[in-house]
Write a protein that holds these residues in place. Structure first.
Motif, PDB file in Angstrom:
ATOM      1  N   SER A 137       0.879  -1.279  -0.024  1.00 30.74           N
ATOM      2  CA  SER A 137       0.110  -0.059  -0.088  1.00 30.74           C
ATOM      3  C   SER A 137       0.823   1.399   0.032  1.00 30.74           C
ATOM      4  O   SER A 137       0.615   2.048  -0.606  1.00 30.74           O
ATOM      5  CB  SER A 137      -0.964   0.113   1.126  1.00 30.74           C
ATOM      6  OG  SER A 137      -1.522   1.230   1.390  1.00 30.74           O
ATOM      7  N   THR A 143      -4.773  -1.599  -4.685  1.00 31.04           N
ATOM      8  CA  THR A 143      -6.163  -0.756  -5.050  1.00 31.04           C
ATOM      9  C   THR A 143      -7.122  -0.931  -3.893  1.00 31.04           C
ATOM     10  O   THR A 143      -7.165  -1.966  -3.057  1.00 31.04           O
ATOM     11  CB  THR A 143      -6.754  -1.416  -6.234  1.00 31.04           C
ATOM     12  OG1 THR A 143      -7.140  -2.675  -5.996  1.00 31.04           O
ATOM     13  CG2 THR A 143      -5.706  -1.279  -7.235  1.00 31.04           C
ATOM     14  N   GLU A 144      -8.211  -0.019  -4.095  1.00 33.54           N
ATOM     15  CA  GLU A 144      -9.623  -0.145  -3.048  1.00 33.54           C
ATOM     16  C   GLU A 144      -9.964  -1.266  -3.496  1.00 33.54           C
ATOM     17  O   GLU A 144     -10.636  -2.077  -2.312  1.00 33.54           O
ATOM     18  CB  GLU A 144     -10.261   1.195  -3.167  1.00 33.54           C
ATOM     19  CG  GLU A 144      -9.694   2.400  -2.700  1.00 33.54           C
ATOM     20  CD  GLU A 144      -9.448   2.520  -1.205  1.00 33.54           C
ATOM     21  OE1 GLU A 144     -10.190   1.867  -0.417  1.00 33.54           O
ATOM     22  OE2 GLU A 144      -8.105   2.652  -0.797  1.00 33.54           O
ATOM     23  N   ASP A 148     -11.556  -4.221  -0.841  1.00 33.78           N
ATOM     24  CA  ASP A 148     -12.687  -4.760  -0.844  1.00 33.78           C
ATOM     25  C   ASP A 148     -12.841  -6.483  -0.709  1.00 33.78           C
ATOM     26  O   ASP A 148     -13.562  -7.020  -0.114  1.00 33.78           O
ATOM     27  CB  ASP A 148     -13.438  -4.204  -1.944  1.00 33.78           C
ATOM     28  CG  ASP A 148     -13.670  -2.696  -1.579  1.00 33.78           C
ATOM     29  OD1 ASP A 148     -13.732  -2.168  -0.785  1.00 33.78           O
ATOM     30  OD2 ASP A 148     -13.836  -2.138  -2.786  1.00 33.78           O
ATOM     31  N   ARG A 160     -12.434  -5.052   5.471  1.00 28.36           N
ATOM     32  CA  ARG A 160     -13.196  -3.739   5.568  1.00 28.36           C
ATOM     33  C   ARG A 160     -13.758  -3.787   6.821  1.00 28.36           C
ATOM     34  O   ARG A 160     -13.605  -2.964   7.891  1.00 28.36           O
ATOM     35  CB  ARG A 160     -14.471  -3.651   4.502  1.00 28.36           C
ATOM     36  CG  ARG A 160     -13.957  -3.261   3.168  1.00 28.36           C
ATOM     37  CD  ARG A 160     -13.125  -1.979   3.169  1.00 28.36           C
ATOM     38  NE  ARG A 160     -12.921  -1.694   1.823  1.00 28.36           N
ATOM     39  CZ  ARG A 160     -11.896  -0.472   1.496  1.00 28.36           C
ATOM     40  NH1 ARG A 160     -11.272   0.026   2.412  1.00 28.36           N
ATOM     41  NH2 ARG A 160     -11.783  -0.250   0.321  1.00 28.36           N
ATOM     42  N   ARG A 173      -4.745   6.069   3.505  1.00 29.45           N
ATOM     43  CA  ARG A 173      -3.676   5.249   3.370  1.00 29.45           C
ATOM     44  C   ARG A 173      -2.231   6.148   3.188  1.00 29.45           C
ATOM     45  O   ARG A 173      -2.492   7.004   2.307  1.00 29.45           O
ATOM     46  CB  ARG A 173      -3.833   4.056   2.617  1.00 29.45           C
ATOM     47  CG  ARG A 173      -4.727   2.946   2.860  1.00 29.45           C
ATOM     48  CD  ARG A 173      -4.726   2.014   1.887  1.00 29.45           C
ATOM     49  NE  ARG A 173      -5.501   2.126   0.644  1.00 29.45           N
ATOM     50  CZ  ARG A 173      -4.775   1.779  -0.517  1.00 29.45           C
ATOM     51  NH1 ARG A 173      -3.853   1.334  -0.681  1.00 29.45           N
ATOM     52  NH2 ARG A 173      -5.674   2.044  -1.581  1.00 29.45           N
TER      53      ARG A 173
END
Length: 410
Positions: A137, A143-144, A148, A160, A173
């Motif tokens: 990160s 990535t988001e 997820d 999450r 982040r």
């Protein structure tokens, strides 16, 4: 040699490590899965300690902890992780965090010393939710959508949900700031027996292996184990077993001197004693620091699969699941570690590759990076009996602080 005021305090280092060991204790080790209560308590411990090193503490949106300095001059980032494998050892990760903290306490407090050590504690190096999520990160590789989709490999809890339980939902982040750090330094137990068997104190890491992972699927014909003649069986489990043996017979002629490979999981379908398995699966991993060797081995693996498909009676498919590029450690930083070893540990060091993955390989994609190892008793790690002699821990701390000094003094 530095005077005693500007050297690592061995008693303080051991006290810190034992304080972390007391959180989530399991036998002589610890059980601190990522985002568990013991892991959270360990992060809280670090946040409370960072001001003692002249650092401002921040926890970001993926659970990384950062200690940042306002001191002028060059800055070196150092650290590791505080979660553990399940029911595992007490030094894998915390050693590097405490060494970084100690280097910051010693060097940042010295007004005559230009520059500062900043501390990073990376989240989920042990891969409970994913692969090096914290350090990846930081260097912009997560990535988001990946967050997820991430689930705890043991409990199935979503990342999450875990972040929300930690009070980190919606938090930003932190990303690497170009030019802020002159590089990254990480310390770790060796997790092997090279240092112990050689009577050495310090491993100067030259490279970190890449990890390539494959799923190899075999398809035969499910049938009755009592009525199906041996001559006509299409036993996917037997085909898998023969393939495993063939790998061990043929890889040595193609591999490098330090290549390792492992069949980590075998699954038979349907997996009943009275049924010939119609399908079988194996998870297979290769570790090597030379991409050319991996290319040769992967080509051989696929050639072997083609030979099985041509001969029968079962078919086999090789699917690559993970490609992990190896990382070379910075040569100037290696020199600094070696010089620090001569000054603080009688030069009892050796240059060696790392056969395990570490956050340093992710940091190496954006800045100069290096690692040093201290001995592991019996070469044991990822088990609650993991240990390192106190004298070796203290010697490693002395070398680490001196290496930070030399790198920052550049």
């Amino acid at each position: 040699m530095p005077d005693t005021q500007t050297r690592a305090d061995g008693k303080r280092v051991l006290a810190d490590l034992n304080a972390l060991r007391a959180i989530g204790t399991y036998k002589t080790g610890v059980h601190k899965p990522t985002f568990s209560e013991p892991h959270k308590q360990s992060l809280d411990w670090l946040v409370q300690k960072l001001p003692d090193a002249g650092l401002n503490a921040t926890v970001d949106g993926i659970g990384n902890v950062f200690g940042t300095s306002t001191k002028s001059g060059p800055k070196l980032l150092a650290g590791s992780h505080l979660e553990s494998q399940n029911y595992a050892g007490w030094l894998d990760g915390p050693l590097g965090v405490v060494y970084a903290l100690e280097a910051a306490r010693v060097l940042n407090a010295d007004p005559a010393f230009k520059g500062a050590v900043e501390v990073a504690c990376w989240c989920d190096e042990e891969g409970h939710f994913g692969s090096f999520l914290g350090s990846r990160s930081f260097v912009g590789q997560v990535t988001e959508a990946e967050i997820d989709a991430a689930r705890d490999r043991t409990s199935g809890r979503s990342m999450r949900e875990a972040l929300a339980d930690m009070g980190l939902a919606g938090r930003v982040r932190v990303a690497a700031e170009r030019g802020r750090h002159i590089g990254y330094l990480e310390a770790h137990i060796e997790q092997g027996d090279t240092l112990e068997s050689g009577g050495l104190a310090i491993g100067v890491v030259t490279s970190i292996v890449g990890i390539w992972q494959y799923r190899i699927d075999f398809v035969g014909e499910q049938n009755h184990a009592g009525t199906t003649r041996m001559a006509v069986r299409k036993d996917a489990g037997l085909a898998l077993a023969k393939f495993c043996v063939a790998i061990d017979e043929r890889f040595p002629d193609t591999c490098g001197p330090r290549t390792v490979w492992t069949t980590g999981r075998i699954t038979l379908d349907p997996g009943a004693p009275s049924i010939i398995p119609g399908r079988a699966e194996m998870l297979f991993q290769i570790r090597e620091d030379d991409p050319a060797v991996i290319t040769r081995l992967e080509r051989l693996l696929r050639t072997m699969a083609d030979e099985v498909n041509a001969k029968g009676p079962c078919t086999v498919t090789v699917t690559k699941l993970r490609t992990g590029a190896p990382a070379m450690m910075n040569s100037a930083f290696q020199d600094a570690i070696e010089a620090a070893s001569k000054a603080m540990a009688g030069g009892r060091s050796v240059r060696m590759p790392s056969g395990a993955g570490h956050d340093a390989q992710m940091l190496a994609t954006t800045m100069p990076a290096a690692m040093l190892f201290v001995p592991s008793i019996g070469g044991i790690s990822h088990h609650w009996t993991e240990n390192t002699a106190d004298a070796d821990i203290v010697a490693g701390a002395q070398v680490f602080v001196e290496a930070c000094r030399k790198i920052l003094g550049g």
